[in-house]
Design an enzyme around this catalytic site. Sequence first.
Site: not given
Lengths: 587, 253
Positions: A10-11, A13-15, A288, A380, A390, A395
């Site tokens: 996965g590319g 933000l986290a990756g 939310r 996520e 959240r 996030s």
Amino acid sequence: MSDRNIVIVGGGLAGLMATIKAAEAGGVHIDLLSIVPVKRSHSVCAQGGINGAVNTKGEGGDSPWEHFDDTVYGGDFLANQPPVKAMCDAAPGIIHMLDRMGVMFNRTEEGLLDFRRFGGTQYHRTAYAGATTGQQLLYALDEQVRRYEVQGLVTKYEGWEFISAIIDDDSVGRGILGQNVKSHEIKAFKADATIFASGGPGIIFGKSTNSVINTGSAAAALYLQGAVYANGEFIQIHPTAIPGDDKLRLMSESARGGEGGRVWTYKDGEPWYFLEEKYPAYGNLVPRDIATREIFDICVNQKLGINGENMVYLDLSHKDPKELDVKLGGIIEIYEKFVGGEDPRKVPMKIFPAVHYSMGGLWVDYDQMTNIPGIFAAGECDYTQHGANRLGANSLLSSIYGGMVAGPNAIKYIDGLEKTVEDVPSDVFDRHLKEEEARFEELLNMRGDENAYQIHKELGEWMTANVTVVRENEKLLKTDKKIEELLERWEHINMDDTSRWNNSGVMFTRQLKNMLHLARVMTLGAYNRNESRGAHYKPEFPERNDEEWLKTTKASFDVSTQSPKFEYEDVDVSLIEPRKRDYSKKK
Amino acid sequence: MAEEKLTMIITRQDSPDSPPYEETFKINYRKNMNIISALMETQKNPVNAEGKHVAPIQWESNCLEEVCGACSMVINDVPRQACSTLVDTLETPIRVAPMSTFPVVRDLVVDRSRMFDSLKKVKAWIPIDGTHDLGPGPRMPEKKRQWAYELSKCMTCGVCLEACPNVNSKSDFIGPAPLSQVRLFNSHPTGEMHKSERLEALMEDGGISGCGNSQNCVQVCPKGIPLTTSIAALNRDTNIQSFKNFFGSDHAY
């Protein structure tokens, strides 16, 4: 050059952040897999901003501790608290780092970063780049990774999909199998550490605010291989989206309240600002889950939606149009382009809630490692930071923070290994490869009378009707039965496309089966949890029940019954004592 | 009641080496459909206008709200994003074809990797010392930030390259999108410290001299990026840079 390898799935933000942290640490090579070119990852869709208590607005009183308290309170106390505190402590530094990377954040008169308000807080704590903050953050990290790519530390595999993890005979993760979405070549990516950063599962609900690739398939596949999936029943329904034929498009929370937008409908011929009336302390900026339930109640139960339809107004028309363009340009353009002919600077937008985010995800420890040694998760696709609901603009923070923790911890884990991937017999990899190649042939040769996209449509309709805003036990059980029926029908799919070149149908069919299994985790998790907490609302059990349910749901796949089995773990509330949420009053 | 049908003529191609062909589909019309939702219908019911069962159409898309740049196609002769192209705004029959500037992979899927390679070539990033906490970044005037932000919205969708007459198989011109990125990174206070490297990359073959000033790019950009303004500014900057390179300068960094 080291022969140690990390593979990142996965590319977004986290990756990307995990990639940067690992590359920066040195001594490892990183293979970065992404179904799409990383620059097209779903992180681009985040709009409103990223939270961090930088506290430069002269408000006094804000601090990482306040941010931490808002986050666990907003999450209805379901999150383990130490990682949330660590994230909020790291947040100001993360925002400064992004600023140094060149993110074009909105500025103040003095040229400092500007901050705006978001839901569930009373401070200006959200840094933003117009209303396309996710896109801008993703690009900044993409650019840094490109720098490492040029230096040879990172190899990107764009257009490669995760198929399964390689788990050796000692139950240790040793990399993954990936498949090229064009050539359909299946390849073993050997690695001593794997980081999942595969994003959320919104497409299980058919239409949502999510991108097409957000099937949750990778995390679901890992669950089917033995990973624990936590809090799957906690799905965020965003209050303000515009209905569309192919997707439901998000209208940022920064519009609702943050930049002065007001939510209303007509009652007795007069505008009724129901959120402001019921929640005077937070007004339009309630979290939310609460805003969504109010809008849902007004439309569905009270039948007070616009023209009796499932819609209420989100109104910015009283604001200065020039300021709107600078601060919310991105979403105003979306509304103009996709609704066609209506200018939100002049007339109120019409919105309704939509499936948006999964608080639940792969279970990980405080080092972001799943229950399978050598496999980490961040973003996520992990469950850590948001509890039962959240807060907006948390996030982008949690995905970057998760990557920051996972990258270095993956290296630390490799450093401590006695047996590395080099010591694993090659037949382990060959065997996995042969199995998946055979499975792919089976997929291509499916000859039945069902259509995968039709099955997906039915799944989405059932999940949206029964596993979103209001959950009733009888309907949840019926939904689970339906999913079992869909799993049975999956076996009879007809592969309309038998090409061995860029065949998206065969890839989707495999994803669909994973999605169906994950849908059962969500549905049965919701069925079991007889209370209401955050986004999980059950009229039969309308109150939060800490005595029985202040617990993390842990689902694992039982191969013998082909069903999820559930166990529960106490939540670490060692830092802030749980208290009742009440947004009509200040904290 | 008979359902209203929408006629779409798709330019298809089975593989990079096979010849293209046109195939017509009749799609169940609904109000507010976009090109993507029309294409999705062919997945649920992969039958062409002649009633023949065919392989579903292959295309790229992801965010469906015009921020990811995936779904660029040539729709009724105009290169644009399929997600934000509403069917009701188009003349029928609707013609959809892959962009022709890029190699076709299959049907509407094209290979845009050259654009990402160009970003490497022009060093489209801010060199930072590390991700450790070094405190706040440099201050920047909000006015300047506003125009730089416009440039930073480039999604690498390739529509500007498709519209540009000078980007083709006979030229190595990198096209408007990566040029404009140089202006973006040179506008940042830290990026400016390395601007000569980026400008020099643009002074090589395939760089800024490839622009023939047709101005097509700025008309098709879905994000309204002032591409021609960027190119004009970079013309000036590269000229100044070449003087600095020739004569030397205290400001040559």
